[in-house]
Scaffold this active site. Structure first.
Site, PDB file in Angstrom:
ATOM      1  N   VAL A  12       0.832  -1.204   0.000  1.00 22.28           N
ATOM      2  CA  VAL A  12       0.000   0.000   0.000  1.00 22.28           C
ATOM      3  C   VAL A  12       0.866   1.253   0.000  1.00 22.28           C
ATOM      4  O   VAL A  12       0.637   2.197  -0.754  1.00 22.28           O
ATOM      5  CB  VAL A  12      -0.951   0.002   1.209  1.00 22.28           C
ATOM      6  CG1 VAL A  12      -1.696   1.333   1.321  1.00 22.28           C
ATOM      7  CG2 VAL A  12      -1.947  -1.145   1.097  1.00 22.28           C
ATOM      8  N   PHE A 152      -8.397   1.297  -0.906  1.00 25.77           N
ATOM      9  CA  PHE A 152      -9.245   0.284  -1.544  1.00 25.77           C
ATOM     10  C   PHE A 152      -8.513  -0.285  -2.755  1.00 25.77           C
ATOM     11  O   PHE A 152      -9.067  -0.398  -3.842  1.00 25.77           O
ATOM     12  CB  PHE A 152     -10.587   0.885  -1.949  1.00 25.77           C
ATOM     13  CG  PHE A 152     -11.363   1.476  -0.803  1.00 25.77           C
ATOM     14  CD1 PHE A 152     -12.057   0.671   0.072  1.00 25.77           C
ATOM     15  CD2 PHE A 152     -11.353   2.850  -0.576  1.00 25.77           C
ATOM     16  CE1 PHE A 152     -12.755   1.209   1.136  1.00 25.77           C
ATOM     17  CE2 PHE A 152     -12.043   3.398   0.477  1.00 25.77           C
ATOM     18  CZ  PHE A 152     -12.753   2.579   1.341  1.00 25.77           C
ATOM     19  N   GLU A 155      -4.802  -5.979  -5.078  1.00 22.26           N
ATOM     20  CA  GLU A 155      -3.508  -6.432  -5.571  1.00 22.26           C
ATOM     21  C   GLU A 155      -3.666  -6.935  -6.999  1.00 22.26           C
ATOM     22  O   GLU A 155      -4.570  -7.681  -7.323  1.00 22.26           O
ATOM     23  CB  GLU A 155      -2.940  -7.525  -4.663  1.00 22.26           C
ATOM     24  CG  GLU A 155      -2.642  -7.001  -3.269  1.00 22.26           C
ATOM     25  CD  GLU A 155      -1.687  -7.889  -2.514  1.00 22.26           C
ATOM     26  OE1 GLU A 155      -0.794  -8.483  -3.136  1.00 22.26           O
ATOM     27  OE2 GLU A 155      -1.845  -7.990  -1.292  1.00 22.26           O
ATOM     28  N   LYS A 205     -13.833   1.075   5.578  1.00 18.44           N
ATOM     29  CA  LYS A 205     -12.919   0.040   5.086  1.00 18.44           C
ATOM     30  C   LYS A 205     -13.314  -1.340   5.614  1.00 18.44           C
ATOM     31  O   LYS A 205     -13.442  -2.305   4.852  1.00 18.44           O
ATOM     32  CB  LYS A 205     -11.494   0.379   5.504  1.00 18.44           C
ATOM     33  CG  LYS A 205     -10.465  -0.716   5.252  1.00 18.44           C
ATOM     34  CD  LYS A 205     -10.234  -0.954   3.773  1.00 18.44           C
ATOM     35  CE  LYS A 205      -9.089  -1.932   3.565  1.00 18.44           C
ATOM     36  NZ  LYS A 205      -8.848  -2.200   2.137  1.00 18.44           N
ATOM     37  N   CYS A 261      -7.822 -25.585  13.359  1.00 21.00           N
ATOM     38  CA  CYS A 261      -8.702 -26.256  14.316  1.00 21.00           C
ATOM     39  C   CYS A 261      -7.942 -27.305  15.108  1.00 21.00           C
ATOM     40  O   CYS A 261      -6.762 -27.557  14.878  1.00 21.00           O
ATOM     41  CB  CYS A 261      -9.868 -26.936  13.593  1.00 21.00           C
ATOM     42  SG  CYS A 261     -10.963 -25.819  12.710  1.00 21.00           S
TER      43      CYS A 261
END
Length: 609
Positions: A12, A152, A155, A205, A261
């Site tokens: 970013v 926003f 990629e 966001k 898990c």
């Protein structure tokens, strides 16, 4: 021309800096990672994004963009300081804001005049207040106004998204500061939303990400139903998308967006209506479906104490792969999936990253309660029968201790795995008193954790995470069905990155799929146009092909994991001829089923049986 300091040379930060420089601003990027800055100073972008290298080089040559490891080279004299650092998952699922806080402190130390500090990192509401507090405490001489300006950027198309945004969102408690940030974007001629306070902009966001995740989980659940009624999930999504109220975006059925898990026989200490029992997780899951009034013994990191807290979600999913057995001092052990998170002395770590240097929290009184219950009856149920024992009084704030990890063993496993969600503490105490974390995907999990801080249980968000948890193992089931087992089969993965046009592997389904296949005895190959170098560092045991055709040669099956455009245009007749068995499991639905079957493939899509 405005002088801008961008904090953080990650995805970013670097994209934002290069684009702002291209708009005519004087931009300096500061990052404490010396190796990353050294690469950038040599003209090397440390990750893949179409067009970014050229954009960076053009603006470096024009002297509008530079890189440094020193805040004192970037902040003094700047009009804006944009924080674009990482916010990884922290304790209990919320975003870890330590990098944001550190950046704010370093900015404050170097301010030499009024400054607008812009939060561009993905941060939850109230982060702006924290940044403001740090700035005031570290530098009372100069005024700084904090503005939220969420990113926003997708990629693979980040430059396009920055230069041609759907909207620009800015918000601050100071309207003039928000309007000043909005001026940076005026050349883009995009819709600009200025919110009346910083919290609203911060929330946009998280709400956007959660809604997109909800759409993905919704269409994946629809796809599962489609397979059972012989409907085509892609056409269902197309029909839905024609409705202007719905739209077509994020309705692509596929292999989902995480999951970790414990083995079902692991036990937890649970309570219902004042009665206590030690139950295996598989029994807790079964009983929770009809009676949700369960509490489980949980651990608070802040006070290092335990208490009973309500269980809000009990989950189960199929798993095939390596199970880790974690052994610690005092003879305690726990079996879990490799990506299961643990609280350690130094922060949250995944099971596969634990070492002998790590210490885990231990409730030493838990085995006493376990023994007391088991002496009454080996099989205990809270749903029916009096074979329970009263809650031990020592659990009112009982202290915990720390034990060192001694050994980690791997073994193959095929079966169900389970987890619980405990709001507030986000932990539960397991077999022998070891503490383990809840486990849900990062962005949605962070929003759920935020809601629970304010005593609200977000049921829809938890449902979104539950559906996604099951989705990526669906391709494993399809492969096993088509190949009559996985042992000794040669499986090729078409794609590794989590999406096309990037080399990013964060939460990439390819990693989980590859590990499960290897554990099942398959020989796994992979090809990706951009992400192979990064994957080799994580999974060196894979065989890496130079292209899709080499990947297919002699393979028993191919799995489409990433929807790279080049995969859509392969010569599939050539691919079929070279394969040992022409099986394709299309995890992204990029091929036409009828065409693939006409070519002679055994084809399985998602929701397109």
């Amino acid at each position: 021309m405005s002088k801008v300091a961008v904090i953080g040379a990650g995805y970013v930060g670097l994209t934002t800096a290069a684009c702002l420089a291209d708009l005519g601003n004087d931009v300096t990027v500061v990052d404490i990672d010396r190796e990353k800055i050294a690469q950038l100073q040599k003209g090397r972008v440390p990750f893949y994004e179409p067009g970014l290298t050229e954009l960076v080089q053009r603006n470096v040559e024009s002297r509008r963009l530079r890189f440094t490891t020193s805040y004192r080279d970037a902040v003094p004299g700047a009009e804006y300081a944009i924080i674009a650092v990482s916010t990884p998952e922290g304790e209990g699922g919320e975003a870890d804001l330590s990098y944001v806080e550190a950046a704010a402190g370093s900015i404050a130390d170097c301010m030499d005049g009024p400054l607008v500090v812009v939060n561009k990192s993905t941060v939850p509401p109230l982060t702006g207040d924290m940044v403001s507090r740090v700035l005031r405490q570290r530098n009372s001489k100069h005024e700084a106004h904090v503005v939220s300006n969420p990113e926003f950027l997708r990629e693979g198309s980040a430059i396009q998204d920055f230069m041609h945004p759907d909207r620009v969102v800015v918000g601050s408690h100071d309207r003039a500061a928000a309007e000043k940030v909005a001026k940076l974007y005026e050349p883009l001629e995009a819709p600009i939303l200025i919110t009346p306070n910083i919290y609203t902009a911060e929330m946009v966001k998280y709400a956007s990400n959660a809604f997109l995740a909800a759409r993905i989980s919704f269409i994946n659940e629809i796809a599962r139903i489609c397979e059972r009624v012989d409907a085509d999930a892609m056409l269902v999504a197309e029909g839905m998308g024609m409705d202007k109220r719905i739209g077509p975006s994020y309705l692509d059925a596929g292999i989902g967006y995480g999951g970790s898990c414990l083995v079902g026989r692991e036990t937890v200490i649970v309570r219902r209506e004042g009665r206590t029992a030690v139950l295996p997780l598989e029994q807790v899951f079964d009983e929770f479906q009809t009676d949700r009034a369960y509490e489980v013994l949980a651990w608070w990191r802040e006070t290092e104490t335990v208490e009973f807290l309500p269980v809000t979600v009990a989950t189960m999913r199929p798993f095939e792969g390596n199970i880790l057995e974690i052994s610690t001092e005092k003879g305690r052990r726990l079996e879990c999936t490799p990506d299961h998170p643990f609280a350690t002395l130094t922060g949250v770590k995944l099971a596969r990253d634990l070492t002998a240097d790590d210490w885990l929290p231990l409730d030493e009184e838990a085995p006493l309660a376990e023994t007391a219950v088991r002496e009454r009856n080996e099989v205990v149920s809270l749903a029916g029968g009096p074979t329970t024992v009263a809650t031990p009084p020592q659990y009112a704030g009982a202290k915990t201790s720390w034990v060192r990890v001694l050994d980690i063993k791997r073994r193959p496993y095929s079966g169900a795995v389970y987890s619980l969600e405990v709001p507030g503490a986000h932990t539960f105490v397991t077999t022998g008193g070891l503490v383990t974390h809840n486990c849900f995907p990062k962005d949605v999990k962070a929003l759920a954790a935020l809601a629970e801080r304010f005593d609200y249980h977000p049921e829809l968000l938890h449902a979104v995470m539950d559906i996604n948890r099951d989705q990526r193992m669906l391709v494993i089931d399809k492969l096993r069905d088509c190949l009559d087992g996985l042992s000794e089969k040669v499986i090729g993965l078409l794609g590794l990155a989590f999406k096309p046009n990037t080399d990013d592997l964060r939460e990439a389904p390819s990693l989980d799929i590859a590990r499960v296949l290897i554990a099942a005895g398959a020989h796994v190959r992979a090809y990706d146009p951009a992400a192979m170098e990064r994957t080799q560092a994580i999974l060196p045991e894979l065989e890496y092909a130079k292209d899709a055709y080499e990947l297919a040669a002699g393979a028993d099956a191919l799995v489409v994991v990433t929807e790279w455009n080049e995969f859509k245009h392969l010569d599939m007749a050539r691919v079929k001829t070279s394969m040992r068995k022409p099986v394709v499991v299309d995890g992204r639905n990029i091929y036409v089923p009828a065409t693939m079957r006409e070519l002679g493939f055994t084809y399985r899509g998602i929701g397109r049986e």
